[in-house]
Design an enzyme around this catalytic site. Structure first.
Site, PDB file in Angstrom:
ATOM      1  N   LYS A  62       0.818  -1.200   0.000  1.00  0.00           N
ATOM      2  CA  LYS A  62       0.000   0.000   0.000  1.00  0.00           C
ATOM      3  C   LYS A  62       0.860   1.262   0.000  1.00  0.00           C
ATOM      4  O   LYS A  62       0.550   2.239  -0.661  1.00  0.00           O
ATOM      5  CB  LYS A  62      -0.896   0.000   1.250  1.00  0.00           C
ATOM      6  N   GLU A  63       1.929   1.229   0.793  1.00  0.00           N
ATOM      7  CA  GLU A  63       2.746   2.428   0.952  1.00  0.00           C
ATOM      8  C   GLU A  63       4.094   2.323   0.273  1.00  0.00           C
ATOM      9  O   GLU A  63       4.701   3.332  -0.030  1.00  0.00           O
ATOM     10  CB  GLU A  63       3.056   2.678   2.425  1.00  0.00           C
ATOM     11  N   ALA A  64       4.574   1.088   0.139  1.00  0.00           N
ATOM     12  CA  ALA A  64       5.965   0.910  -0.293  1.00  0.00           C
ATOM     13  C   ALA A  64       6.081  -0.250  -1.273  1.00  0.00           C
ATOM     14  O   ALA A  64       5.247  -1.150  -1.278  1.00  0.00           O
ATOM     15  CB  ALA A  64       6.831   0.635   0.926  1.00  0.00           C
ATOM     16  N   LYS A  79      13.580  -1.100   0.137  1.00  0.00           N
ATOM     17  CA  LYS A  79      12.188  -0.689   0.378  1.00  0.00           C
ATOM     18  C   LYS A  79      12.027   0.766  -0.019  1.00  0.00           C
ATOM     19  O   LYS A  79      12.714   1.644   0.510  1.00  0.00           O
ATOM     20  CB  LYS A  79      11.830  -0.897   1.857  1.00  0.00           C
ATOM     21  N   GLU A 147      18.880  -5.983   5.173  1.00  0.00           N
ATOM     22  CA  GLU A 147      19.206  -7.374   4.891  1.00  0.00           C
ATOM     23  C   GLU A 147      18.005  -8.064   4.247  1.00  0.00           C
ATOM     24  O   GLU A 147      16.868  -7.859   4.669  1.00  0.00           O
ATOM     25  CB  GLU A 147      19.537  -8.034   6.230  1.00  0.00           C
ATOM     26  N   ASP A 191       1.765  -2.866  14.316  1.00  0.00           N
ATOM     27  CA  ASP A 191       1.070  -3.451  13.151  1.00  0.00           C
ATOM     28  C   ASP A 191       1.424  -4.930  13.051  1.00  0.00           C
ATOM     29  O   ASP A 191       1.699  -5.455  11.977  1.00  0.00           O
ATOM     30  CB  ASP A 191       1.447  -2.713  11.862  1.00  0.00           C
ATOM     31  N   ASN A 196       3.040  -9.408   8.884  1.00  0.00           N
ATOM     32  CA  ASN A 196       4.310  -8.716   9.129  1.00  0.00           C
ATOM     33  C   ASN A 196       5.289  -9.569   9.941  1.00  0.00           C
ATOM     34  O   ASN A 196       6.182  -9.051  10.598  1.00  0.00           O
ATOM     35  CB  ASN A 196       4.063  -7.362   9.787  1.00  0.00           C
ATOM     36  N   ASP A 207       8.552  -4.823   8.828  1.00  0.00           N
ATOM     37  CA  ASP A 207       7.621  -3.713   8.609  1.00  0.00           C
ATOM     38  C   ASP A 207       7.446  -2.870   9.871  1.00  0.00           C
ATOM     39  O   ASP A 207       6.382  -2.856  10.485  1.00  0.00           O
ATOM     40  CB  ASP A 207       6.267  -4.278   8.134  1.00  0.00           C
TER      41      ASP A 207
HETATM   42  N1  LIG Z   1      13.954  -7.623   4.633  1.00  0.00           N
HETATM   43  C1  LIG Z   1      13.188  -8.331   3.809  1.00  0.00           C
HETATM   44  N2  LIG Z   1      13.646  -9.467   3.249  1.00  0.00           N
HETATM   45  C2  LIG Z   1      12.871 -10.183   2.407  1.00  0.00           C
HETATM   46  N3  LIG Z   1      11.639  -9.838   2.052  1.00  0.00           N
HETATM   47  C3  LIG Z   1      11.119  -8.732   2.577  1.00  0.00           C
HETATM   48  C4  LIG Z   1      11.857  -7.915   3.475  1.00  0.00           C
HETATM   49  N4  LIG Z   1      11.087  -6.871   3.840  1.00  0.00           N
HETATM   50  C5  LIG Z   1       9.913  -7.048   3.196  1.00  0.00           C
HETATM   51  N5  LIG Z   1       9.923  -8.148   2.421  1.00  0.00           N
HETATM   52  C6  LIG Z   1       8.847  -8.661   1.550  1.00  0.00           C
HETATM   53  O1  LIG Z   1       7.970  -7.620   1.209  1.00  0.00           O
HETATM   54  C7  LIG Z   1       6.680  -7.807   1.811  1.00  0.00           C
HETATM   55  C8  LIG Z   1       6.128  -6.490   2.309  1.00  0.00           C
HETATM   56  O2  LIG Z   1       7.029  -5.915   3.243  1.00  0.00           O
HETATM   57  P1  LIG Z   1       6.521  -4.937   4.377  1.00  0.00           P
HETATM   58  O3  LIG Z   1       7.731  -4.383   5.046  1.00  0.00           O
HETATM   59  O4  LIG Z   1       5.512  -5.644   5.216  1.00  0.00           O
HETATM   60  O5  LIG Z   1       5.856  -3.752   3.538  1.00  0.00           O
HETATM   61  P2  LIG Z   1       4.375  -3.196   3.433  1.00  0.00           P
HETATM   62  O6  LIG Z   1       4.468  -1.846   4.054  1.00  0.00           O
HETATM   63  O7  LIG Z   1       4.101  -3.148   1.982  1.00  0.00           O
HETATM   64  O8  LIG Z   1       3.443  -4.105   4.198  1.00  0.00           O
HETATM   65  C9  LIG Z   1       6.951  -8.833   2.899  1.00  0.00           C
HETATM   66  O9  LIG Z   1       5.796  -9.599   3.198  1.00  0.00           O
HETATM   67  C10 LIG Z   1       8.025  -9.690   2.284  1.00  0.00           C
HETATM   68  O10 LIG Z   1       7.477 -10.583   1.338  1.00  0.00           O
HETATM   69 MG   LIG Z   2       3.603  -5.222   5.825  1.00  0.00          MG
END
Ligand SMILES: Nc1ncnc2c1ncn2[C@@H]1O[C@H](COP(=O)(O)OP(=O)(O)O)[C@@H](O)[C@H]1O
Ligand SMILES: [Mg+2]
Length: 258
Positions: A62-64, A79, A147, A191, A196, A207
């Site tokens: 949604k945001e990223a 991200k 990472e 959250d 997450n 997240d």
């Molecule tokens: N550090 C990471 N390593 C591997 N995959 C990641 C990582 N961070 C996020 N992801 C992938 O991206 C998805 C969304 O990340 P998230 O941080 O939850 O963002 P959003 O704000 O879109 O919910 C995660 O469910 C995962 O599949």
């Molecule tokens: Mg998320």
């Protein structure tokens, strides 16, 4: 110059800086993400030699958006908070109550840059407290490098999709992470859910942009909501503890009888 020409120029310039661009045909996904601000931030991270490969999209949220990348042969999660579509009104509320960021106000861009920095700093605090989270590596403007939790460009599955052998153990781990976050990192995730948490042999929290310090006026309400979410999810698979009891254990605060 058309958008596509711009991406091609960007790819050439990035490649001239020694970065390999994989999946260069993902123009559609990039369309709303790679605006001018983002390109500049990406150039800067590449220039600092923090990224050596930029790969395809891992997730479009949604945001990223999250892209796969590499640095020194290690996987990176790149991200990128979208400047245009991020819900910056909601972000403002989370920032305002957090003393680290309460002076941040104003432009959409400013809020999103602060949010990116906040996620970086939350991940660093969580990690220092021994909570399994992706190691934060760098941030610039609306881009966070961390990472990559996964193998061969595929992220570990979210808890909701993972095969878990021992749900009791995973549940206890998550409660333990929440306690360390609260007591040592002085943070509430805010959250937390099966979306997450990534799972590979053990749970990892991700997240953390919205995670708040304990002085946030809604920190306790967010904690209770996190506990409810975790109990709701795990109760399908194992016995769960009483919400109030969990809250007492995490906070160390005894609730007075009514
Ligand atoms: N550090 C990471 N390593 C591997 N995959 C990641 C990582 N961070 C996020 N992801 C992938 O991206 C998805 C969304 O990340 P998230 O941080 O939850 O963002 P959003 O704000 O879109 O919910 C995660 O469910 C995962 O599949
Ligand atoms: Mg998320």
């Amino acid at each position: 110059m058309g958008r596509r020409d711009e991406y091609e120029r960007f790819d050439r310039e990035i490649e001239a800086m020694g970065v390999r661009v994989k999946d260069a045909d993902q123009v559609k996904v990039r369309d709303d993400v790679f605006d001018e601000v983002t390109l500049v931030a990406l150039y800067r991270l590449v220039h600092k030699k923090l990224i050596s490969v930029i790969g395809g999209p891992v997730s479009t949220g949604k945001e990223a958006n999250i892209y796969y990348g590499e640095h020194d042969g290690r996987g990176l999660a790149i991200k990128i908070y979208r400047i245009q579509t991020a819900n910056f009104r909601a972000m403002t509320d989370y920032l305002a109550g957090d003393r680290r960021f309460s002076s941040i106000r104003g432009s959409r861009k400013g809020i999103i840059f602060a949010w990116t920095k906040k996620e970086y700093s939350n991940l660093a605090r969580a990690r220092d407290a021994g909570v399994p989270v992706p190691e934060p590596l760098a941030f610039d403007r609306n881009i966070l490098l961390m990472e990559f939790l996964g193998e061969e460009e595929a992220p570990y599955p979210q808890l909701r999709l993972a095969e878990v052998d021992d749900y009791d153990a995973a549940y206890r781990d998550v409660l333990d992470y929440m306690k360390r976050l609260y007591q040592d990192a002085r943070l509430v995730h805010a959250d937390l859910s099966e979306y997450n948490i990534l799972y590979h042999e053990k749970p990892y929290l991700i997240d953390m942009g919205q995670a708040v310090t304990l002085d946030h006026p809604r920190a306790l309400a967010f904690l209770i909501r996190d506990i409810k979410n975790i109990n709701r999810y795990f109760s399908r698979y194992c016995d769960v503890l009483d919400e109030q009891e969990i809250a007492r254990t995490i906070t160390g605060i005894e609730r007075r009888e009514p």
